[in-house]
Design an enzyme around this catalytic site. Structure first.
Site: not given
Length: 336
Positions: A193, A250
């Site tokens: 991620k 994120t």
């Protein structure tokens, strides 16, 4: 299995926030800080202003620059150092680790060179069996957690009893931890991620909007899931907190170091300039994009966004050229 005394090795943003989570759950927490002045500030002034300004730390949290003192008698040891420095740090600490202590990993990455996940590095260096290692993943932006904004995490361990022990040690009014036995999936999701967040930041820096972000997030998720499937992860993990949850947080938040680093690259800054603007710190995704790309190549998994991020960060590919390449790839079925 009772965890009352916890040591946190590392005093950055997430290490400090996680230490506060533990202390707010009623645990006795000792942090180790590399710099004496940070340890003194945590211990004497109840703060860590260099990383979490405006956050007051609980009274049952203290700090020291002496690793042996910090580790003495710990029921659990939290490793809160960057992924690419974990091996070096843990090599120095391994003789000090209390026998039988649960080892908890906060690092999200794949090690350069060895292509090992963080739990694999911990097991190799410490000699601890895999069932003694718990991995923390999920949407955990440190400043939000430290400000006691509601959040959740996944605690992954092959031994569910140990995962539940850390679950009890971290459950409080604002932090809800879940358990999982899919260590591989949680670690791969946490590492990948960061790379996708770089791409979203670059897109934002180039002025692109929500459609582009959503495309990168979902196609990034597909990359993560393909790699996970190849390496034996549970597909459900990527639909949960460690996968979609962490990816959304994120990729979308200005508090994400990876996203903001990518945004600077998208505006035309070099990696060196972006690093200087970040106070000399390099976002985890800048390093992980190379190790994850190599892992994908060795396992025969197609990860075009990860490949593009590696070439932008390490081969001077222009972000706009990277975007054009991704859009110009051969048309295919969504799930092929």
């Amino acid at each position: 299995m009772d965890v009352q005394r916890v040591t946190v090795l590392g005093s950055g943003s997430w290490g400090t926030a996680f230490a506060k989570v533990l202390a707010d759950a009623g645990r006795d927490v000792t942090m180790w800080a590399r710099r004496r002045e940070i340890a003194a500030e945590i211990r004497d002034s109840r703060g860590n202003t260099g990383y979490l300004p405006g956050v007051r730390l609980p009274e049952n949290l203290t700090a020291t620059e002496d690793a042996a003192e910090a580790l003495d008698g710990a029921d659990a040891v939290v490793l809160a150092v960057p992924s690419q420095s974990l091996r070096e740090n843990l090599t120095r600490w391994r003789e000090l680790l209390p026998a039988g202590a649960i080892l908890v990993s906060l690092a999200k990455g794949v090690e350069l060179g060895t292509l090992k996940r963080m739990s694999e590095v911990i097991a190799e260096i410490s000699g601890a069996p895999e069932h003694q290692i718990v991995v923390v993943s999920g949407p955990n932006l440190a400043r939000e957690i430290a400000r006691e904004q509601p959040g959740a995490a996944v605690l992954a361990c092959s031994d569910h009893e140990r995962a539940m022990a850390i679950q009890r040690a971290t459950s409080n009014a604002y932090f809800r931890p879940y358990t999982n036995t899919d260590v591989v999936g949680c670690e791969l999701a946490g590492a990948c991620k960061n790379v996708i967040a770089l791409s979203c930041g670059m897109a934002a820096g180039m002025g692109f909007g929500a459609n582009t972000m959503a495309t990168l997030i979902t196609r990034g998720l597909a990359e993560m899931a393909r790699l996970g499937a190849k390496l034996g992860a549970d597909a459900q993990t990527f639909a949960g907190l460690a996968g979609v949850g962490d990816l959304v947080a994120t990729c979308s938040s200005p508090l994400s170091r990876n996203r903001t680093f990518g945004e600077r690259l998208g505006r035309g800054e070099t990696v060196e300039q972006a690093q200087q603007a970040a106070g000399g710190q390099v976002a985890e995704g800048v390093m992980s994009c190379s190790s994850i790309r190599e892992l994908a190549q060795t396992t025969g998994v197609d990860m075009p966004i990860t490949d593009a991020m590696h070439r932008v960060c390490h081969e001077s590919l222009d972000p706009r050229a990277a975007g054009a390449e991704l859009l110009g790839r051969q048309n295919k079925h969504e799930w092929s």
